[in-house]
Design a protein around this motif. Structure first.
Motif, short mmCIF file in Angstrom:
data_model
loop_
_atom_site.label_atom_id
_atom_site.label_comp_id
_atom_site.label_asym_id
_atom_site.label_seq_id
_atom_site.Cartn_x
_atom_site.Cartn_y
_atom_site.Cartn_z
N ILE A 93 -1.98 -5.13 3.67
CA ILE A 93 -1.69 -3.70 3.53
C ILE A 93 -1.49 -3.08 4.91
O ILE A 93 -0.52 -2.33 5.15
CB ILE A 93 -2.85 -2.99 2.78
N PHE A 127 1.75 -4.23 6.33
CA PHE A 127 2.88 -3.60 5.65
C PHE A 127 3.12 -2.19 6.22
O PHE A 127 4.26 -1.81 6.51
CB PHE A 127 2.62 -3.51 4.14
N GLN A 128 2.03 -1.44 6.42
CA GLN A 128 2.17 -0.07 6.91
C GLN A 128 2.72 -0.04 8.34
O GLN A 128 3.55 0.78 8.68
CB GLN A 128 0.82 0.65 6.85
N GLN A 163 6.46 -2.68 8.09
CA GLN A 163 7.48 -2.51 7.04
C GLN A 163 8.35 -3.75 6.81
O GLN A 163 9.57 -3.73 7.04
CB GLN A 163 8.39 -1.31 7.39
N THR A 171 -1.06 -6.10 -3.93
CA THR A 171 0.30 -5.76 -4.40
C THR A 171 0.32 -4.36 -5.01
O THR A 171 1.21 -3.55 -4.70
CB THR A 171 0.76 -6.80 -5.46
N ARG A 177 -1.65 -1.85 -4.39
CA ARG A 177 -1.80 -0.80 -3.36
C ARG A 177 -0.53 -0.65 -2.53
O ARG A 177 -0.12 0.46 -2.20
CB ARG A 177 -2.99 -1.13 -2.44
N ILE A 178 0.10 -1.79 -2.21
CA ILE A 178 1.33 -1.70 -1.40
C ILE A 178 2.41 -0.96 -2.19
O ILE A 178 3.13 -0.12 -1.66
CB ILE A 178 1.82 -3.12 -0.99
N ARG A 179 2.48 -1.25 -3.49
CA ARG A 179 3.49 -0.59 -4.33
C ARG A 179 3.31 0.93 -4.32
O ARG A 179 4.27 1.68 -4.49
CB ARG A 179 3.40 -1.10 -5.77
N LEU A 206 2.27 2.69 -1.77
CA LEU A 206 2.46 3.26 -0.42
C LEU A 206 3.94 3.66 -0.22
O LEU A 206 4.81 3.17 -0.93
CB LEU A 206 2.09 2.21 0.63
N GLY A 243 6.75 1.19 -0.52
CA GLY A 243 6.18 0.08 -1.29
C GLY A 243 7.00 -0.29 -2.50
O GLY A 243 6.88 -1.40 -3.04
N ASP A 244 7.85 0.63 -2.95
CA ASP A 244 8.67 0.31 -4.13
C ASP A 244 9.89 -0.52 -3.75
O ASP A 244 10.52 -1.14 -4.60
CB ASP A 244 9.08 1.61 -4.84
#
Ligand code: ADP
Length: 582
Positions: free
Chosen positions: A410, A413-414, A417, A436, A438-440, A442, A445-446
């Motif tokens: 996570i 990812f932040q 990207q 997954t 939580r990332i979705r 953010l 995240g989509d």
């Protein structure tokens, strides 16, 4: 009856009422009222009366009005009083006994429910154990197969090394197939088998089976043939693997148990279904065994005498056929032979997409130039596996970072990207499911593509993985070709590929034709038998026995066996037996 002398008992109704048990008086007067008012046809009531000595007796009282006035009002009544104390005691005992029985039944039911719950819990524990165990086995296998694949890309490795790598690869795959077979039986026991429904080439599937069975039949001197009737479709929709497994098992049995005559596989269309029948001229199965042979581990004397097999084959086959929408029926006459028949839905369909076949045959070398850089996050707690995928992706030109658990994923990812995430599902700290989700949620995240890496044995985990927000999932050990195919499809990427050799031979595989002439026929039979059951030791033993007389042939055979090319081995043996006959 009550212990009074006749004259000592006051014969009035009031005296009668005084002797009735206080709890019964209203019942008695109610019964009388009902009779007088015409609600009941007769007066009949059971109640307790006090004896002279103070004890209580049960009495059955029956009566009838014999005199009424002009208005119909009863004037006189006659009746009988019967002592039913003994009967009531027996009734009470019976009733107590019944209560006791009911209590016992209740208790026993509770015990059975607890036992059932315990059995189900044990079954769940077994499933979890298997699922975990397969995870544990597949994770190191993932590293073994993956690094072998990775090294195969290294141009500095000489041909000899590549051949050894190929052996590692094939042994690993063989081990993986074994793990899967054992899981098959366990899955059936746990009621967790599902069947797939994908287009496949029925002709191809049948001819592969035909080749394999023909060798077995011929080595036993049996006639074998596939008899098609009616118009059979070439491409159908169904589960090719399960169908193959069932037919090989039934045909394998037919050949195994038949010593002379013929084994046939008959096919005919039946609307959208296809009817398969495996017939033999073997010993037959007595009626009393015909249903029991489908039970796990059940073998008849003939089966036991063979000393092969486990009695599981028909159980697994029957279960697979049932799941595919059919049922195996057996008809047999002792001394004449047996027929095993089933029909399953196999609707005609278009040819399967070529893509799947070709991508698997190409080796991705690099990303095509003029594509924007692609950032890939590899989330995997096992450091070896993480390193493996990282190397593989960097080799081809991706920009890669790793994360050891969901939390790190996570954060990464932040901060970074990525365009694509490979997500292991089981990890400490935070697993792939939660990460997954939580990332979705953010920003961005989509858009990111997330594909799960799963070592789980059970297919139904798939729906949970997709529900968590993953775009797709790949089983471990990771197949290099599938990895690039999934990334290419989801991100619309183009790769430079090296085409595999036209006949899909792997490095190090002998290209020279085998010369099996002059090899002792009994050794050829032993080799064919061992090859059919993928028995490496058995094959090597047969080869060892021919080495002194035919060293060159033995060397070629050895390479084939070590690379697990049983298919080629069997084809060569078959070719040779065809030539010998001709
Ligand atoms: P296995 O062949 O490993 O013993 P199977 O479940 O395939 O186990 O078969 C169970 C039993 O059914 C066999 O042991 C054998 O006794 C009997 N059987 C199966 N197929 C045939 C056949 N074609 N002819 C005679 N007996 C058979």
């Amino acid at each position: 009856m009550l212990g009074y002398a006749e004259e000592a008992f006051d014969n009035s109704h009031a005296a009668f009422e005084r002797h009735i048990h206080p709890e019964d008086t209203s019942r008695v007067s109610g019964a009388l009222q009902d009779y007088f008012s015409g609600k009941s046809d007769g007066y009949r009531v059971e109640f307790r009366m006090r004896c002279k000595d103070g004890a209580w007796k049960w009495v059955l009282s029956r009566g009838k009005v014999i005199d009424r006035d002009a208005a119909g009002k009863p004037l006189r009544m006659i009746g009988t009083q019967t002592d039913i104390t003994d009967r009531m005691r027996v009734d009470e005992e019976l009733s107590a006994y019944r209560d006791h029985l009911e209590e016992e039944v209740r208790q026993r039911t509770a015990e059975l429910a607890a036992a059932k719950e315990a059995a189900e819990a044990a079954n769940r524990a077994k499933s979890t154990f298997l699922s975990n165990m397969s995870h544990e086995l597949r994770t190191p296998l993932n590293a073994i197969l993956g690094f072998a694949q990775l090294m195969g890309r290294d141009s500095r490795i000489p041909a000899e090394g590549l051949r050894n790598l190929d052996i590692i690869n094939r042994s690993g795959r063989h081990l993986l197939a074994l793990i899967n077979d054992v899981l098959d039986i366990s899955r059936i026991e746990a009621g967790r088998v599902t069947v797939s429904n994908a287009p496949f080439d029925l002709d191809d599937t049948l001819s592969a089976i035909e080749d394999m069975i023909r060798i077995r039949a011929e080595t036993k001197g049996l006639d074998f043939g596939v008899e098609r009737s009616g118009l059979l479709p070439r491409f159908v929709k169904g589960d090719a693997n399960r169908l193959r497994q069932v037919l090989i098992n039934l045909l394998g049995n037919a050949v195994k148990y038949t010593d002379s005559g013929r084994v046939s596989l008959r096919l005919r269309p039946e609307g959208d279904r296809i009817c398969f029948e495996v017939a033999d001229t073997g010993p037959g199965i007595a009626p009393e065994h015909q249903q029991r042979i489908f039970q796990p581990f059940y073998q008849t004397d003939i089966g036991i005498a063979k000393g092969e097999g486990t009695g599981l084959g028909l159980t697994i086959s029957n279960e697979f056929v049932r799941l595919m929408g059919g049922e195996i029926r057996v008809t047999s006459t002792v001394g004449q032979g047996s027929q095993f028949a089933f029909s399953i839905p196999l609707p005609e369909t278009d040819a399967p997409a070529e893509e799947a076949v070709t991508v698997a045959q190409r080796r991705v070398v690099s990303l095509k130039p003029n594509q924007p850089p692609v950032r890939v996050l590899v989330v995997e707690d096992n450091a070896d596996s993480r390193l493996l995928i990282t190397h593989l992706l960097e080799d081809v030109g991706f920009v890669v970072k790793g994360a050891a658990n969901g939390q790190e994923a996570i954060e990464s990812f932040q901060a970074w990207q990525p365009h694509f995430i490979w997500m292991d599902m089981r990890m400490p700290v935070l697993d792939g499911y939660v990460a997954t989700q939580r990332i979705r949620a953010l920003p961005g995240g989509d858009k990111v593509k997330i594909v799960a890496l799963t070592a789980s044995a059970f297919q139904e985990d798939q729906s949970a993985i997709l529900a968590a927000g993953c775009d797709d999932l790949l089983p471990k050990p990771l197949e290099e070709a599938r990895l690039f195919q999934v990334m290419g499809d989801l991100l619309g990427l183009e790769f430079n590929c090296a085409e595999a050799a036209a006949d899909n031979k792997s490095p190090g595989e002998p290209t020279s034709a085998l010369d099996l002439r002059g090899i002792d026929p009994s050794l050829r039979v032993a080799l064919a038998r061992a090859a059919e059951t993928l028995d490496v030791e058995g094959c090597m033993e047969a080869v060892a026995r021919m080495r002194a007389a035919h060293p060159d042939t033995a060397a070629v055979l050895e390479t084939l066996i070590q690379s697990f090319r049983f298919d080629r081995l069997l084809a060569e043996l078959q070719r040779e037996s065809g030539q010998t006959e001709a």
